[in-house]
Write a protein that holds these residues in place. Structure first.
Motif, PDB file in Angstrom:
ATOM      1  N   ARG A  46       0.814  -1.202   0.000  1.00 41.86           N
ATOM      2  CA  ARG A  46       0.000   0.000   0.000  1.00 41.86           C
ATOM      3  C   ARG A  46       0.855   1.264   0.000  1.00 41.86           C
ATOM      4  NH1 ARG A  46      -5.244   1.203   1.197  1.00 41.86           N
ATOM      5  NH2 ARG A  46      -5.665   3.284   1.983  1.00 41.86           N
ATOM      6  N   CYS A  47       1.913   1.283   0.843  1.00 43.44           N
ATOM      7  CA  CYS A  47       2.757   2.468   0.938  1.00 43.44           C
ATOM      8  C   CYS A  47       3.443   2.756  -0.394  1.00 43.44           C
ATOM      9  CB  CYS A  47       3.791   2.291   2.044  1.00 43.44           C
ATOM     10  SG  CYS A  47       4.899   3.708   2.240  1.00 43.44           S
ATOM     11  N   SER A  48       3.942   1.711  -1.019  1.00 43.81           N
ATOM     12  CA  SER A  48       4.633   1.898  -2.283  1.00 43.81           C
ATOM     13  C   SER A  48       3.680   2.350  -3.377  1.00 43.81           C
ATOM     14  CB  SER A  48       5.327   0.593  -2.708  1.00 43.81           C
ATOM     15  OG  SER A  48       6.270   0.187  -1.729  1.00 43.81           O
ATOM     16  N   SER A  49       2.449   1.829  -3.357  1.00 41.98           N
ATOM     17  CA  SER A  49       1.484   2.206  -4.378  1.00 41.98           C
ATOM     18  C   SER A  49       1.060   3.655  -4.243  1.00 41.98           C
ATOM     19  CB  SER A  49       0.256   1.282  -4.307  1.00 41.98           C
ATOM     20  OG  SER A  49      -0.382   1.413  -3.055  1.00 41.98           O
ATOM     21  N   VAL A  50       1.085   4.186  -3.025  1.00 41.94           N
ATOM     22  CA  VAL A  50       0.728   5.582  -2.834  1.00 41.94           C
ATOM     23  C   VAL A  50       1.840   6.488  -3.333  1.00 41.94           C
ATOM     24  CG1 VAL A  50       0.222   7.347  -1.110  1.00 41.94           C
ATOM     25  CG2 VAL A  50      -0.815   5.088  -0.906  1.00 41.94           C
ATOM     26  N   CYS A  51       3.084   6.124  -3.031  1.00 40.32           N
ATOM     27  CA  CYS A  51       4.221   6.957  -3.430  1.00 40.32           C
ATOM     28  C   CYS A  51       4.443   6.899  -4.943  1.00 40.32           C
ATOM     29  CB  CYS A  51       5.474   6.506  -2.702  1.00 40.32           C
ATOM     30  SG  CYS A  51       5.351   6.608  -0.898  1.00 40.32           S
ATOM     31  N   THR A  52       4.425   5.707  -5.507  1.00 40.82           N
ATOM     32  CA  THR A  52       4.616   5.535  -6.946  1.00 40.82           C
ATOM     33  C   THR A  52       3.498   4.639  -7.485  1.00 40.82           C
ATOM     34  OG1 THR A  52       6.097   3.655  -6.512  1.00 40.82           O
ATOM     35  CG2 THR A  52       7.111   5.804  -6.833  1.00 40.82           C
ATOM     36  N   PRO A  53       2.366   5.205  -7.863  1.00 45.06           N
ATOM     37  CA  PRO A  53       1.250   4.391  -8.354  1.00 45.06           C
ATOM     38  C   PRO A  53       1.620   3.663  -9.640  1.00 45.06           C
ATOM     39  CG  PRO A  53       0.863   6.721  -8.768  1.00 45.06           C
ATOM     40  CD  PRO A  53       2.068   6.632  -7.885  1.00 45.06           C
ATOM     41  N   ARG A  54       1.209   2.419  -9.725  1.00 43.04           N
ATOM     42  CA  ARG A  54       1.532   1.611 -10.907  1.00 43.04           C
ATOM     43  C   ARG A  54       0.589   1.970 -12.052  1.00 43.04           C
ATOM     44  NH1 ARG A  54      -1.981  -2.667 -11.774  1.00 43.04           N
ATOM     45  NH2 ARG A  54      -3.473  -3.124 -10.123  1.00 43.04           N
ATOM     46  N   PRO A  55       1.019   1.750 -13.277  1.00 42.34           N
ATOM     47  CA  PRO A  55       0.148   2.026 -14.421  1.00 42.34           C
ATOM     48  C   PRO A  55      -1.103   1.160 -14.386  1.00 42.34           C
ATOM     49  CG  PRO A  55       2.430   1.709 -15.106  1.00 42.34           C
ATOM     50  CD  PRO A  55       2.357   1.298 -13.670  1.00 42.34           C
ATOM     51  N   ARG A  56      -2.191   1.723 -14.822  1.00 44.68           N
ATOM     52  CA  ARG A  56      -3.463   1.005 -14.875  1.00 44.68           C
ATOM     53  C   ARG A  56      -3.713   0.493 -16.283  1.00 44.68           C
ATOM     54  NH1 ARG A  56      -4.483  -0.066  -9.633  1.00 44.68           N
ATOM     55  NH2 ARG A  56      -4.129   1.798  -8.376  1.00 44.68           N
ATOM     56  N   LEU A  57      -4.320  -0.678 -16.367  1.00 49.32           N
ATOM     57  CA  LEU A  57      -4.604  -1.310 -17.655  1.00 49.32           C
ATOM     58  C   LEU A  57      -6.096  -1.247 -17.938  1.00 49.32           C
ATOM     59  CD1 LEU A  57      -3.690  -2.998 -20.102  1.00 49.32           C
ATOM     60  CD2 LEU A  57      -4.085  -5.029 -18.720  1.00 49.32           C
ATOM     61  N   MET A  58      -6.448  -0.736 -19.110  1.00 49.13           N
ATOM     62  CA  MET A  58      -7.846  -0.658 -19.525  1.00 49.13           C
ATOM     63  C   MET A  58      -8.093  -1.627 -20.666  1.00 49.13           C
ATOM     64  SD  MET A  58      -9.990   2.525 -21.167  1.00 49.13           S
ATOM     65  CE  MET A  58      -9.901   3.500 -19.676  1.00 49.13           C
ATOM     66  N   MET A  59      -9.189  -2.352 -20.575  1.00 48.58           N
ATOM     67  CA  MET A  59      -9.601  -3.288 -21.623  1.00 48.58           C
ATOM     68  C   MET A  59     -10.963  -2.852 -22.126  1.00 48.58           C
ATOM     69  SD  MET A  59      -9.391  -6.090 -23.456  1.00 48.58           S
ATOM     70  CE  MET A  59     -10.506  -7.234 -24.290  1.00 48.58           C
ATOM     71  N   VAL A  60     -11.094  -2.729 -23.434  1.00 49.66           N
ATOM     72  CA  VAL A  60     -12.358  -2.343 -24.058  1.00 49.66           C
ATOM     73  C   VAL A  60     -12.846  -3.504 -24.902  1.00 49.66           C
ATOM     74  CG1 VAL A  60     -13.529  -0.668 -25.531  1.00 49.66           C
ATOM     75  CG2 VAL A  60     -11.587   0.055 -24.120  1.00 49.66           C
ATOM     76  N   GLY A  61     -14.080  -3.907 -24.717  1.00 46.54           N
ATOM     77  CA  GLY A  61     -14.637  -5.024 -25.466  1.00 46.54           C
ATOM     78  C   GLY A  61     -16.146  -4.927 -25.589  1.00 46.54           C
ATOM     79  N   ASP A  62     -16.696  -5.748 -26.471  1.00 52.75           N
ATOM     80  CA  ASP A  62     -18.147  -5.706 -26.692  1.00 52.75           C
ATOM     81  C   ASP A  62     -18.779  -7.088 -26.805  1.00 52.75           C
ATOM     82  OD1 ASP A  62     -17.061  -6.507 -29.064  1.00 52.75           O
ATOM     83  OD2 ASP A  62     -18.224  -5.147 -30.326  1.00 52.75           O
ATOM     84  N   GLY A  63     -17.983  -8.136 -26.739  1.00 56.85           N
ATOM     85  CA  GLY A  63     -18.537  -9.473 -26.938  1.00 56.85           C
ATOM     86  C   GLY A  63     -18.414 -10.357 -25.724  1.00 56.85           C
ATOM     87  N   VAL A  64     -19.030 -11.528 -25.812  1.00 53.48           N
ATOM     88  CA  VAL A  64     -18.968 -12.505 -24.725  1.00 53.48           C
ATOM     89  C   VAL A  64     -17.531 -12.981 -24.525  1.00 53.48           C
ATOM     90  CG1 VAL A  64     -19.778 -14.767 -23.966  1.00 53.48           C
ATOM     91  CG2 VAL A  64     -21.333 -13.233 -25.162  1.00 53.48           C
ATOM     92  N   ASN A  65     -16.773 -13.091 -25.623  1.00 57.07           N
ATOM     93  CA  ASN A  65     -15.382 -13.532 -25.520  1.00 57.07           C
ATOM     94  C   ASN A  65     -14.501 -12.541 -24.766  1.00 57.07           C
ATOM     95  OD1 ASN A  65     -16.124 -15.759 -27.013  1.00 57.07           O
ATOM     96  ND2 ASN A  65     -15.343 -14.949 -28.947  1.00 57.07           N
ATOM     97  N   ASP A  66     -14.949 -11.288 -24.668  1.00 59.06           N
ATOM     98  CA  ASP A  66     -14.157 -10.261 -23.987  1.00 59.06           C
ATOM     99  C   ASP A  66     -14.436 -10.206 -22.489  1.00 59.06           C
ATOM    100  OD1 ASP A  66     -13.057  -9.374 -26.441  1.00 59.06           O
ATOM    101  OD2 ASP A  66     -14.877  -8.214 -26.832  1.00 59.06           O
ATOM    102  N   ALA A  67     -15.483 -10.864 -22.029  1.00 56.25           N
ATOM    103  CA  ALA A  67     -15.897 -10.750 -20.628  1.00 56.25           C
ATOM    104  C   ALA A  67     -14.815 -11.150 -19.630  1.00 56.25           C
ATOM    105  CB  ALA A  67     -17.172 -11.573 -20.396  1.00 56.25           C
ATOM    106  N   PRO A  68     -14.108 -12.287 -19.798  1.00 61.43           N
ATOM    107  CA  PRO A  68     -13.058 -12.627 -18.824  1.00 61.43           C
ATOM    108  C   PRO A  68     -11.953 -11.586 -18.765  1.00 61.43           C
ATOM    109  CG  PRO A  68     -13.632 -14.546 -20.150  1.00 61.43           C
ATOM    110  CD  PRO A  68     -14.294 -13.371 -20.790  1.00 61.43           C
ATOM    111  N   ALA A  69     -11.534 -11.069 -19.927  1.00 64.13           N
ATOM    112  CA  ALA A  69     -10.480 -10.049 -19.946  1.00 64.13           C
ATOM    113  C   ALA A  69     -10.963  -8.752 -19.327  1.00 64.13           C
ATOM    114  CB  ALA A  69     -10.010  -9.812 -21.384  1.00 64.13           C
TER     115      ALA A  69
END
Length: 198
Positions: A46-69
């Motif tokens: 938690r302390c490290s994430s506050v000082c240097t937040p890690r990059p966030r990953l965004m996934m965009v999808g529209d189908g049933v196959n994309d749901a797990p990702a």
């Protein structure tokens, strides 16, 4: 990432000037899940994430196959005209399938955060000056009221810069915005085996 054939995937990539090395076709749902999982940064304390937040990953999808990702990504975005399962597993659902709105939302979100930080800093600085003058015995009630109203007006005017403005040609042209995709995928090793477990 698509479950379509290689020809269809490359055709779409050519239309948006996406480099071919970033195109992954004929993927099963578990392949997409492993691919997204491999791109996620390992969790830190938690302390490290506050000082240097890690990059966030965004996934965009529209189908049933994309749901797990969509479920495993930091931020899952489903298209409004997509499958209901994808919308249930995502964090955000667009009202339609216009990806330009997603990019605009990300840009305005960054501007909002910066504006909030500016307003907080401005307010604290003004309060500090008022307190300093008060302890120095040079502050009157009228001046305190004027300072408070003045800060309120300055914060309001600073927030007005977030109002919609006329888009330039570069903002409207999707080919000029592909740099965001290049930046996101440039950190992904092309030699990594994404068919293995997360």
């Amino acid at each position: 990432l698509t479950g379509d054939g290689e020809g269809a995937a490359r055709s779409v990539a050519n239309q948006i000037d996406l480099p071919q090395e970033f195109v992954h076709s004929q993927l099963l749902p578990e392949d997409k899940l492993h691919f997204v999982g491999s791109m996620l940064e390992p969790s830190v304390k938690r302390c490290s994430s506050v000082c240097t937040p890690r990059p966030r990953l965004m996934m965009v999808g529209d189908g049933v196959n994309d749901a797990p990702a969509l479920a495993v990504a930091d931020v899952g975005v489903a298209m409004g005209e997509g499958a209901s399962l994808a919308m249930e597993m995502s964090d955000i659902t667009l009202m339609d399938s216009n990806l330009s709105k997603l990019l605009y939302t990300m840009q305005i979100g960054t501007r909002v955060v910066v504006t909030i930080q500016e307003n907080i800093l401005l307010s604290l600085l003004a309060k500090f000056v008022v307190v300093a003058f008060t302890f120095a015995g040079k502050m009157t009630l009228l001046l305190a009221i004027a300072a408070d109203v003045g800060v309120m007006l300055m914060v309001t005017l600073n927030g007005m810069k977030l109002l919609p403005r006329k888009q330039t040609f570069e903002d409207r042209n999707p080919r000029k915005r592909i740099g965001l995709t290049r930046k996101v995928y440039s950190s992904v090793s092309q030699n990594k085996d994404y068919s293995s477990g997360v």
